[in-house]
Structure formats: C-alpha cells, structure tokens
Write an enzyme that holds these catalytic residues in place. Structure first.
Site, PDB file in Angstrom:
ATOM      1  N   ARG A  77     -12.040 -10.958   6.403  1.00  0.00           N
ATOM      2  CA  ARG A  77     -11.290 -10.763   4.964  1.00  0.00           C
ATOM      3  C   ARG A  77     -10.982 -12.305   4.030  1.00  0.00           C
ATOM      4  NH1 ARG A  77      -5.781 -11.535   3.116  1.00  0.00           N
ATOM      5  NH2 ARG A  77      -5.425 -11.914   5.294  1.00  0.00           N
ATOM      6  N   GLU A 116      -7.978 -20.208  -2.739  1.00  0.00           N
ATOM      7  CA  GLU A 116      -7.736 -20.272  -1.307  1.00  0.00           C
ATOM      8  C   GLU A 116      -9.124 -20.423  -0.831  1.00  0.00           C
ATOM      9  OE1 GLU A 116      -5.075 -16.987  -0.056  1.00  0.00           O
ATOM     10  OE2 GLU A 116      -3.435 -17.966  -1.090  1.00  0.00           O
ATOM     11  N   HIS A 142      -5.314 -17.050  11.586  1.00  0.00           N
ATOM     12  CA  HIS A 142      -5.018 -17.837  10.260  1.00  0.00           C
ATOM     13  C   HIS A 142      -4.989 -19.343  10.789  1.00  0.00           C
ATOM     14  CE1 HIS A 142      -3.114 -19.947   6.792  1.00  0.00           C
ATOM     15  NE2 HIS A 142      -3.259 -18.751   6.082  1.00  0.00           N
ATOM     16  N   HIS A 154      -3.340 -13.353  12.545  1.00  0.00           N
ATOM     17  CA  HIS A 154      -3.108 -12.877  11.372  1.00  0.00           C
ATOM     18  C   HIS A 154      -2.844 -11.730  10.677  1.00  0.00           C
ATOM     19  CE1 HIS A 154      -1.442 -14.315   7.227  1.00  0.00           C
ATOM     20  NE2 HIS A 154      -2.632 -14.047   6.734  1.00  0.00           N
ATOM     21  N   ALA A 188       0.886  -1.152   0.057  1.00  0.00           N
ATOM     22  CA  ALA A 188       0.038  -0.025  -0.101  1.00  0.00           C
ATOM     23  C   ALA A 188       0.845   1.230  -0.045  1.00  0.00           C
ATOM     24  CB  ALA A 188      -0.926  -0.008   1.203  1.00  0.00           C
ATOM     25  N   ARG A 211     -12.116 -18.660   5.966  1.00  0.00           N
ATOM     26  CA  ARG A 211     -10.861 -18.903   6.891  1.00  0.00           C
ATOM     27  C   ARG A 211     -11.350 -19.099   8.186  1.00  0.00           C
ATOM     28  NH1 ARG A 211      -6.033 -14.691   5.761  1.00  0.00           N
ATOM     29  NH2 ARG A 211      -5.678 -16.451   4.132  1.00  0.00           N
TER      30      ARG A 211
HETATM   31  C1  SIN Z   1      -2.129 -17.321   2.887  1.00  0.00           C
HETATM   32  O1  SIN Z   1      -1.163 -17.451   2.189  1.00  0.00           O
HETATM   33  O2  SIN Z   1      -2.664 -18.420   3.368  1.00  0.00           O
HETATM   34  C2  SIN Z   1      -2.199 -16.031   3.370  1.00  0.00           C
HETATM   35  C3  SIN Z   1      -3.099 -15.362   2.480  1.00  0.00           C
HETATM   36  C4  SIN Z   1      -3.700 -14.290   2.931  1.00  0.00           C
HETATM   37  O3  SIN Z   1      -3.531 -13.899   4.152  1.00  0.00           O
HETATM   38  O4  SIN Z   1      -4.657 -13.620   2.383  1.00  0.00           O
END
Ligand code: SIN
Length: 565
Positions: free
Chosen positions: A393, A128, A248, A358, A29, A297
């Site tokens: 997020r 992901e 995380h 995280h 950023a 997540r």
């Molecule tokens: C990850 O690689 O699991 C982290 C990605 C993220 O935090 O967006």
C-alpha cells in the site's frame, strides 16, 4: 457462490433486531458507510467491538492522500500508487480511488473534519514514502485519524444512528439461497441487548479493520484480530493477497521482547526532513533509491533490516533533532509525547526505530463496489482487498480507500434497493443450529500464534521458517478440530476464544499464501527467493475455506480482478 455456512461455536441467538444494512466496524470506512446509508434513507445498525472510536482509524498519524495540491493530478497519484503496488494493483480500482478521492475528502471536511491549513490558507500538505508530491492532508499535526474519528463519531451521534458498542460479530447469517441475511453477535456487558443475538438485514458491510495482532509487535490496537476476514472466510467469501503484510519502517523500538501495540513514528517525520541513520550515525538510504528516506515503505523497511543485520543491531535511528523543539511540539505533538513517555527526547537525541507489522494490504476480495463473492456481503477499508494496494500500500492511501469505497458500497446497496422497487427484503436466515460449528481455541493460543507468526512469517521469511509456522498453526487447528469432532469438546465460548480462533484462521491463510509465493515482491520478502518473478508470480493468491474447514488455495491472473459473481 453459496455460503459454506460454517459458524463459530457459540450459543444460539437469544434476541434479534432488523435493519436494512448492518455496518460492522466504526473506523473511517464503517462510519462513512453508515452516514451515507442514513443519507440514502436506509435503516442502519453500526456494530463495533469496543467503543465507536476505538479502532485503527484513531491511531492514523500521517494523513490522507489525495490530489488536492496545486499542480497535482489524479494521474500522478495513480502513478505513485502503481509503483508502490509492485505490479499487483488493479489499475481500474486505483483510478477510481484517485479520481473520486479529492471530492470524498471534501465531503469529509463538510462532515466536520478539520485539517491543518498552510499559512496561505489552503490545506497544508506533506509528503510520505513513495509520493513524488506533497499530497498528504493532516490534522492536529500528527493526529489525523483522531480528528477524522472525532468528526465521524460526532456526526453519527448527531444523526441518531443506531449503534451497538462492545459487540463482537460472530458470523454471517444467510438465507436458503446463500444470500446475506444478517449477522450473529455477542454483546459484552450491560446494554439494551446482552449476550449472543442476531441482527437481520439483507446487506452487511464489513469494515472491521486489520489483523496486526496476529504478530507479537504491531502498530495496531488490540481489537485488530482479523474478525471480518475470518467471518468472511467462514461465510464462503474469497480472500486475497494476505501475504502482503506491510511492516512500517519506523516504529518506536522498545526492546526485542516488546509486545502488543507499539508507538508509530509517522513517515511524515521523514516527509518533513528526518534522516534514517545507523548505529554509527551514517545515513544509509541515500544512494539506495532516488527518493532516499522517502522511497516506498517496503524498500525502506528492507534497507533498515539489512543494515540491522550487517551491524548486528536491534534497531536503527531516526534523527530529527534539527527540527527543534518548536517544530516538534507544533507538527508532531503525538509522536513527541509518545517518545518522551518512553524516555526518549527527539529534540535532543535520535529516535530508536525498527519495523513492525502495520497494515494488511490484502483482505476480503471485492469488486469496484465493495461486493464480495457472497451476495449481499460487502467489505471496505483494511479488511477488504479492492485491488488498490497490490503488493504494497502507498502511504496514506488507506483512509482514502475507506472513504471512497464506503461511498461506492452504499451507492450499490441503494441502487439494488431501488431496483427492488424500494421494497425492503425481509431476510429469512437458515436456522443457526443447522450449520456446522468451527472449533474454538483457548484464549492463551493468541500468544502462541503471535510467537509463531513473528518467528516464521515476519518481515523476513523463507521456505523453512514458513513451513515451520504452517506446521505449528496446523497443529493448533487440528487439535481444536479433533477435540470438537471426536470428543465433542471445545474451549468455552467467549470474546477471547473467538478472537484467538479468528487470529488462527487469518494466520493460516497468510502463511499458506506466503509459502506459495516463491518470490520477493512489495512487502512480501522471501530470503530464499530474493527477486521479483513476473513470469510466474504476476498473480494473486486467492483462498477460501472448505466446508471441512481446510483451506482451498488457488492463484488467479491479475486480469481476473475484480471477481465476478
Ligand atoms: C504513517 O503516518 O507513517 C502511517 C501512514 C500510513 O500507514 O498510511
């Protein structure tokens, strides 16, 4: 809104320089903002706490999400982001992110970042958690942040942008009308400038990253102490959604007493087919969510925590032995090296993992051009709350947010300058000693704060644990305040004391918001209020710092996002 004008207790600035824009922070950023400022003809100073590439961006593994793949669209990216955000995203802000995102990534590539390519020659895209499509661009396998950081740092150096490294920003300077007039900062060690000084500018962009160090174990580097959020609070800005700390799900487990930055095991490992298994080797995500291991997540982190409780286990496992040595070496070299450095070989054994702090989904509240509630003060990246993340997020949206909103901020600064007839406004800061001082904490308080937060406000929270944390944090605050106000004493000013003070500031806000939000939503998980409560809590919690240094906490309707000034 005018500034409350609280400042950290610090020596008066001994030197001053001037610029059009100050960018605080050197992750995606900050450096994107600095490069765009330079392109717009604005003189810019980048101030960063360590070296240019020492922030969180360098540690990002998985990648950057954008609708770049065949058949993918911004609408689909929008839908996945809104689901992850659990009812608190600002849809207009997300729409900007997903529609402007693909071109922002292309501009990053033009700046020099090299992303991994598929055998057909286009970008290699992975998945992901929470993404229904392959839309995560990555670099060096699992070293995406390192590559982005390399490209941006090289561009900043090639273009000769003025940078001040090893400099902790202390406070915002404001003029008599409460408009931004620059920052005070402390430069550590040898350099052109040393000690406490000032940079005067009518626009300041905070891009200071996260606050993960508020917890004992985190994926964040040691510099992530919430400095930008604390500065903004002292300056009178609004902060929102701080209770939504993302834990995380898969952080390498190095023992229950492991402290500081812990190695991340990217979600992309699950994106490529790794399984979560319990102590008996049983896959426990199947049947819990249609996306199983690739659920958003928060859902995966909760499932891991639940299974750990059921089995009285300290961790679960991520099993990717079936990748084989070649895939591990080629696709996930960073994670492979980190595991092996800690005595675990993912090629032959499952990886022990547990959730750890995280990402801060909340931060300094901004509108769609990154404007905070203090005129001339902008926030971007993890320290900002633009409304795109809501209560949780979506994976790999953060690098994208850093790019897109940095560009929007610079467009706004350039437009303001054009409206002023291209005249540089010379800011006149209110003299430093006239402003009330914020007491400082002794450096060792950092560890006390981390313990309090981990015990009371971690992945699982309840009224009792949060009230206990609030009480202990308040005691740290009042002890320091009374020492200054009553006895005229405070800890010796210095980087460690300022960081500890900033950590306490953000911890108090986080706990106050987490205590108030009596529901479970996104990454805020209350044991005593297990359900999402849309009737009462489809709202944001907004916090400001009063001039007497107490917190003012209120809630706003989701329709009130973004703020009006
Ligand atoms: C990850 O690689 O699991 C982290 C990605 C993220 O935090 O967006």
């Amino acid at each position: 809104m005018t500034s409350t004008g609280i400042r950290l207790h610090a020596p008066a600035p001994g030197w001053a320089i001037a610029a059009d824009v100050i960018v605080v922070g050197s992750g995606v950023a900050g450096l994107t903002a600095a490069l765009r400022c330079e392109a717009a003809g604005l003189t810019t100073v980048v101030v960063t706490k360590a070296r240019l590439d020492d922030g969180s961006t360098r540690w990002a593994q998985g990648g950057i999400a954008a609708a770049l793949g065949e058949g993918d669209t911004p609408e689909q990216h929008l839908a996945d982001t809104l689901v992850a955000g659990a009812g608190l995203c600002d849809e207009a802000a997300v729409r900007l992110l997903v529609t402007e995102g693909p071109d922002a990534v292309r501009r990053l590539i033009e700046t020099g970042a090299h992303f991994d390519e598929s055998s057909e020659g286009g970008l290699a895209l992975t998945r992901e958690g929470g993404h229904h499509r392959r839309r995560i661009a990555h670099a060096g396998g699992d070293a995406t942040g390192a590559e982005i950081s390399r490209a941006l740092v090289e561009a900043v150096r090639a273009r000769g942008l003025r940078t001040i490294e090893n400099a902790l920003v202390l406070d915002l300077l404001t003029d008599a009308e409460g408009r931004t007039a620059g920052v005070t900062l402390h430069v550590m060690g040898e350099g052109q400038h040393d000690g406490v000084g000032a940079v005067h500018a009518p626009a300041v962009v905070l891009a200071t990253g996260g606050m993960g160090q508020v917890f004992a174990a985190t994926t964040n580097p040691s510099v992530s102490t919430g400095d930008g959020v604390a500065l903004a609070l002292r300056a009178g800005a609004e902060v929102s959604d701080l209770e939504f700390v993302q834990f995380h799900p898969t952080v390498l487990f190095l023992g229950t007493d492991a402290e500081g930055q812990q190695p991340l095991v990217s979600e992309a490992v699950r994106g490529e087919g790794a399984h979560l298994v319990d102590a008996d080797g049983v896959r426990f995500m199947a049947g819990q969510h249609e996306l199983a291991e690739l659920a958003p997540r928060d859902i995966v982190a909760k499932a891991i925590m639940r299974r750990m409780q059921e089995q009285d286990a300290e961790h679960m496992f991520l099993d990717a032995r079936h990748f084989g040595a070649e895939m591990w070496e080629h696709r996930f070299p960073t994670i492979l090296a980190a595991c092996r450095a800690n005595g675990i070989d993912p090629v032959t054994e499952p990886i022990p993992i547990a959730p750890a702090a995280h990402y801060a989904s909340g931060g300094v509240r901004t509108d769609d051009h990154g404007r905070t509630t203090v005129p001339g003060l902008y926030a971007s990246g993890e320290c900002a709350c633009t409304g795109v993340h809501g209560a949780n997020r979506l994976a790999s949206n953060s690098l994208l947010e850093g790019l897109v909103y940095a560009e929007r901020i610079v467009a706004d600064i350039a437009a303001e300058r054009a409206a002023d007839g291209l005249r540089a406004r010379v800011p006149e800061p209110v003299p430093h000693p006239d402003r009330p001082a914020h007491p400082l904490l002794a450096p060792e308080s950092r560890f006390a704060i981390q313990r309090i937060m981990t015990e009371g406000a971690g992945v699982l929270r309840g009224a009792d644990s949060l009230a206990g944390a609030a009480e202990q944090l308040q005691r740290l605050h009042t002890d320091a305040r009374d020492a200054l106000d009553v006895h005229g004493k405070t800890a010796e000013p210095g980087v460690d004391t300022w960081e500890a003070t900033n950590l306490l500031c953000v911890a108090r806000v986080l706990v106050a918001a987490a205590l108030l939000r009596e529901e479970t939503r996104g990454c805020h998980w209350r044991e005593d209020h297990a359900e999402r409560d849309d009737a009462n809590w489809r709202r944001h919690i907004v916090v400001t710092l009063d001039p007497d240094r107490s917190l003012a906490v209120r809630t706003t309707d989701t329709a009130d996002f973004p703020p009006t000034r």
